[in-house]
Enzyme design. Structure first.
Site, PDB file in Angstrom:
ATOM      1  N   ASN A 170       0.843  -1.199   0.000  1.00  0.00           N
ATOM      2  CA  ASN A 170       0.000   0.000   0.000  1.00  0.00           C
ATOM      3  C   ASN A 170       0.877   1.246   0.000  1.00  0.00           C
ATOM      4  O   ASN A 170       1.905   1.294   0.669  1.00  0.00           O
ATOM      5  CB  ASN A 170      -0.930   0.037   1.218  1.00  0.00           C
ATOM      6  N   TYR A 174       0.294  10.322   3.865  1.00  0.00           N
ATOM      7  CA  TYR A 174      -0.114  10.618   5.240  1.00  0.00           C
ATOM      8  C   TYR A 174       0.945  11.521   5.859  1.00  0.00           C
ATOM      9  O   TYR A 174       2.120  11.155   5.897  1.00  0.00           O
ATOM     10  CB  TYR A 174      -0.213   9.332   6.071  1.00  0.00           C
ATOM     11  N   ARG A 175       0.539  12.670   6.346  1.00  0.00           N
ATOM     12  CA  ARG A 175       1.516  13.624   6.874  1.00  0.00           C
ATOM     13  C   ARG A 175       2.256  13.057   8.089  1.00  0.00           C
ATOM     14  O   ARG A 175       1.723  12.196   8.802  1.00  0.00           O
ATOM     15  CB  ARG A 175       0.800  14.933   7.255  1.00  0.00           C
ATOM     16  N   TRP A 188      -2.189   8.237  10.150  1.00  0.00           N
ATOM     17  CA  TRP A 188      -3.037   7.251   9.486  1.00  0.00           C
ATOM     18  C   TRP A 188      -4.461   7.410   9.998  1.00  0.00           C
ATOM     19  O   TRP A 188      -4.774   6.929  11.095  1.00  0.00           O
ATOM     20  CB  TRP A 188      -2.549   5.846   9.849  1.00  0.00           C
ATOM     21  N   GLU A 231      -1.080   1.038  -5.325  1.00  0.00           N
ATOM     22  CA  GLU A 231      -1.047   2.369  -5.934  1.00  0.00           C
ATOM     23  C   GLU A 231       0.059   2.486  -6.985  1.00  0.00           C
ATOM     24  O   GLU A 231      -0.054   3.289  -7.915  1.00  0.00           O
ATOM     25  CB  GLU A 231      -0.858   3.446  -4.857  1.00  0.00           C
ATOM     26  N   ASP A 280      -5.231  22.217   8.861  1.00  0.00           N
ATOM     27  CA  ASP A 280      -5.571  21.118   7.958  1.00  0.00           C
ATOM     28  C   ASP A 280      -6.287  21.572   6.689  1.00  0.00           C
ATOM     29  O   ASP A 280      -6.655  22.733   6.551  1.00  0.00           O
ATOM     30  CB  ASP A 280      -6.430  20.093   8.721  1.00  0.00           C
TER      31      ASP A 280
HETATM   32  C1  FMN Z   1      -1.436  16.676   0.545  1.00  0.00           C
HETATM   33  C2  FMN Z   1      -2.226  15.544   1.128  1.00  0.00           C
HETATM   34  C3  FMN Z   1      -2.089  15.224   2.459  1.00  0.00           C
HETATM   35  C4  FMN Z   1      -2.800  14.187   3.022  1.00  0.00           C
HETATM   36  N1  FMN Z   1      -2.622  13.891   4.341  1.00  0.00           N
HETATM   37  C5  FMN Z   1      -3.265  12.829   4.872  1.00  0.00           C
HETATM   38  C6  FMN Z   1      -3.029  12.468   6.231  1.00  0.00           C
HETATM   39  O1  FMN Z   1      -2.266  13.108   6.932  1.00  0.00           O
HETATM   40  N2  FMN Z   1      -3.685  11.376   6.714  1.00  0.00           N
HETATM   41  C7  FMN Z   1      -4.534  10.630   5.946  1.00  0.00           C
HETATM   42  O2  FMN Z   1      -5.075   9.635   6.439  1.00  0.00           O
HETATM   43  N3  FMN Z   1      -4.805  10.975   4.662  1.00  0.00           N
HETATM   44  C8  FMN Z   1      -4.164  12.053   4.111  1.00  0.00           C
HETATM   45  N4  FMN Z   1      -4.399  12.380   2.803  1.00  0.00           N
HETATM   46  C9  FMN Z   1      -5.359  11.608   2.016  1.00  0.00           C
HETATM   47  C10 FMN Z   1      -4.788  10.268   1.614  1.00  0.00           C
HETATM   48  O3  FMN Z   1      -3.554  10.415   0.975  1.00  0.00           O
HETATM   49  C11 FMN Z   1      -5.728   9.515   0.698  1.00  0.00           C
HETATM   50  O4  FMN Z   1      -6.912   9.247   1.400  1.00  0.00           O
HETATM   51  C12 FMN Z   1      -5.146   8.208   0.161  1.00  0.00           C
HETATM   52  O5  FMN Z   1      -6.135   7.546  -0.573  1.00  0.00           O
HETATM   53  C13 FMN Z   1      -4.649   7.336   1.273  1.00  0.00           C
HETATM   54  O6  FMN Z   1      -4.137   6.135   0.754  1.00  0.00           O
HETATM   55  P1  FMN Z   1      -4.897   4.762   1.077  1.00  0.00           P
HETATM   56  O7  FMN Z   1      -6.186   4.821   0.316  1.00  0.00           O
HETATM   57  O8  FMN Z   1      -3.971   3.727   0.538  1.00  0.00           O
HETATM   58  O9  FMN Z   1      -5.092   4.709   2.545  1.00  0.00           O
HETATM   59  C14 FMN Z   1      -3.690  13.434   2.224  1.00  0.00           C
HETATM   60  C15 FMN Z   1      -3.837  13.758   0.880  1.00  0.00           C
HETATM   61  C16 FMN Z   1      -3.113  14.795   0.323  1.00  0.00           C
HETATM   62  C17 FMN Z   1      -3.288  15.110  -1.128  1.00  0.00           C
HETATM   63 MN    MN Z   2      -4.425   2.053  -0.719  1.00  0.00          MN
END
Ligand code: FMN
Ligand code: MN
Length: 502
Positions: A170, A174-175, A188, A231, A280
């Protein structure tokens, strides 16, 4: 031409196209870059490469995704809908008939087969290897974005984990809040795949973080794919070329070979820290909340690595176009399960999960409500707070028109569906976190079938009169560009639109 192969090719391309400015003046990663970038993003300005960031040797790239044009450049596509069309092609594949179709079908299948990442033995991202105490986040120009942020945050990471049960990879964005030279928090959220991998482990989970990949791979980390889909497959498919991976130095994870910087480490189950506050993408500060702690075991880099960043905050910000890319790219997949859906729009001002406008080919009573429930059951769209449904002939991207339909076609008592369900992790409005109210507004035409009066016809000029006026316009002595309006207010008619909005 193809999408850029790494961050450098991307920077070169941006520079050649006049889409990037190098800033030589020394700037502070604490707040100053945010303010410079905020003004640049809001003006539709260029990507910025800060070459002298206070306290670090590394340059910082920001605003690489800040306009629709750059987002399209990243995919090497004329429009985001063209990127989506590539997926439609594959998703809607039918058994081929005849030789030509068979050959085309094979090409499409090959494009899918070629999407799988491939491994290489040596990689630019490991030109420099720092292990143990020589690995330090202090080397990076990590931004403190907003005044009340708890600390500096890594904002544009591609976080890589494997599901301990299935081994599936995966990648998610995530910041990561800096806690010290070798520790960060890992943000997460509860609905995310990285968190699920973490919860499935009974000890520690290895984690690798790629910073500064090619723009399509960076985008793909933010794409809400179903958990079992890698991804990096999507990245390979959209690039038309597999993502190259190299084995990390201290963890059993393959990382993008083209990355500028890779952080390697682990997260121990149940070890949490207070993450936040953080300004945020909701436009508000997210208050402190416990999140897992990431421990850094190694840091690998290119010799002259570039650090990528992004600032989120009150919309619109740079992430608007990452979100719009997802909106467009996922439309074909959504249509596979909701075929009556014509188009949808997630307004930037709605921070993406607050509002969704959909147009549908309505065929039976309650059809709008059926589609609302479908959206509330679909991946991350399930977190949508408000849904507006309009008929197929309404342009969902034209908010003026959508508002007109909501006003004209809705009896609030009859057409507003109030229900409840899961909500975005960061939504501060519901009384309790994660769960609360949802609203669906049916702004479609109704009729006796749905128990209403006959719906009145819409006003339309006859084609004959339109043609006559087109022909005769020169005789009237009214400027030509007025005629181009054709009875509709044009996008470019800014002053009028602004006036109407008041
Ligand atoms: C700039 C940016 C920052 C993000 N920060 C977070 C974060 O801190 N935590 C989080 O859960 N998702 C965050 N997201 C959203 C996730 O990247 C997004 O939901 C992604 O689908 C997560 O991957 P996953 O589907 O494999 O869990 C962020 C997206 C962007 C564009
Ligand atoms: Mn995913």
């Amino acid at each position: 031409m193809a999408p850029p192969r790494d961050l450098r090719e991307w920077i070169d391309l941006l520079e050649r196209e006049g889409e990037l400015v190098r800033v030589e003046a020394e700037v502070d990663p604490e707040l100053e870059i945010t303010e410079i970038n905020d003004r640049t993003v809001k003006a539709g300005g260029p990507a910025l490469l800060f070459e002298h960031v206070k306290g670090s040797e590394l340059p910082l790239l920001i605003n690489q995704f800040g306009t629709e044009h750059r987002m399209c450049m990243a995919f090497d596509a004329p429009s985001l809908d063209d990127v989506a069309a590539k997926l439609t092609d594959v998703l809607e594949m039918q058994p081929p008939q005849g030789l030509i179709e068979k050959v085309r079908g094979l090409q499409k299948l090959k494009s899918v087969a070629d999407s799988r990442p491939k491994t290489v033995r040596s990689a630019p991202c490991q030109e420099v290897v720092l292990e143990g105490s020589s690995a330090s986040l202090d080397l990076l120009p990590i931004q403190k974005c907003w005044p009340d942020d708890a600390a500096p945050f890594i904002t544009l990471p591609a976080v890589i984990t494997h599901d301990p049960r299935t081994g599936t990879r995966n990648v998610g964005m995530y910041r990561m809040q800096k806690l010290g030279p070798r520790a960060t928090a890992m943000h997460w959220q509860i609905h995310k795949d990285g968190r699920a991998d973490y919860l499935a482990t009974d000890g520690r989970i290895e984690v690798a973080v790629a910073l500064g990949t090619d723009p399509v791979t960076t985008y793909s980390a933010s794409a809400p794919l179903p958990k079992h889909i890698d991804e990096l497959m999507l990245a390979g498919f959209l690039r038309g070329e597999p993502v190259e991976l190299v084995r990390a130095k201290t963890v059993g994870i393959d990382v993008p070979a083209n990355a500028e910087i890779v952080l390697e480490g682990y997260i121990q189950k149940h070890e949490v820290t207070d993450e936040g506050p953080f300004g945020d993408h909701t436009g508000y500060y997210t208050p402190p909340e416990p999140f897992p702690v990431f421990h850094l075991t190694a840091m690998t880099m290119r010799r002259d690595a570039i650090y990528p960043s992004i600032v989120v905050g009150k919309p619109p910000q740079e992430d608007a176009w990452l979100g719009k890319a997802t909106e467009r790219i996922f439309l074909p997949a959504i249509k596979m399960t909701v075929p009556e859906l014509v188009d949808y729009d997630l307004p930037v001002a709605g921070a993406f999960h607050n509002c969704c406008i959909v147009s549908i080919r309505k065929a039976f009573p309650g059809h709008a409500q059926k589609v609302m429930h479908a959206i509330w059951g679909l991946g991350m769209l399930s977190l949508t707070k408000a849904i507006v449904v309009v008929d197929e002939w309404v342009d969902v991207h034209d908010y003026e028109e959508v508002l007109f339909r909501v006003g004209a076609n809705v009896d609030p008592q009859r057409d507003v569906l109030i229900t409840e369900g899961p909500l975005d992790h960061l939504d501060h409005a519901p009384t309790r976190q994660f769960y609360g109210g949802k609203m669906g507004i049916d702004a479609t035409h109704k009729g006796p079938e749905e128990g209403t009066r006959e719906w009145p016809p819409e006003i339309e000029m006859t084609p004959e009169v339109k043609a006559l006026v087109d022909r005769r316009w020169g005789e009237y002595g009214i400027p030509l560009d007025v005629a181009a309006g054709n009875g509709r207010i044009r996008q470019s008619s800014r002053p009028l639109r602004r006036l109407l909005r008041r």
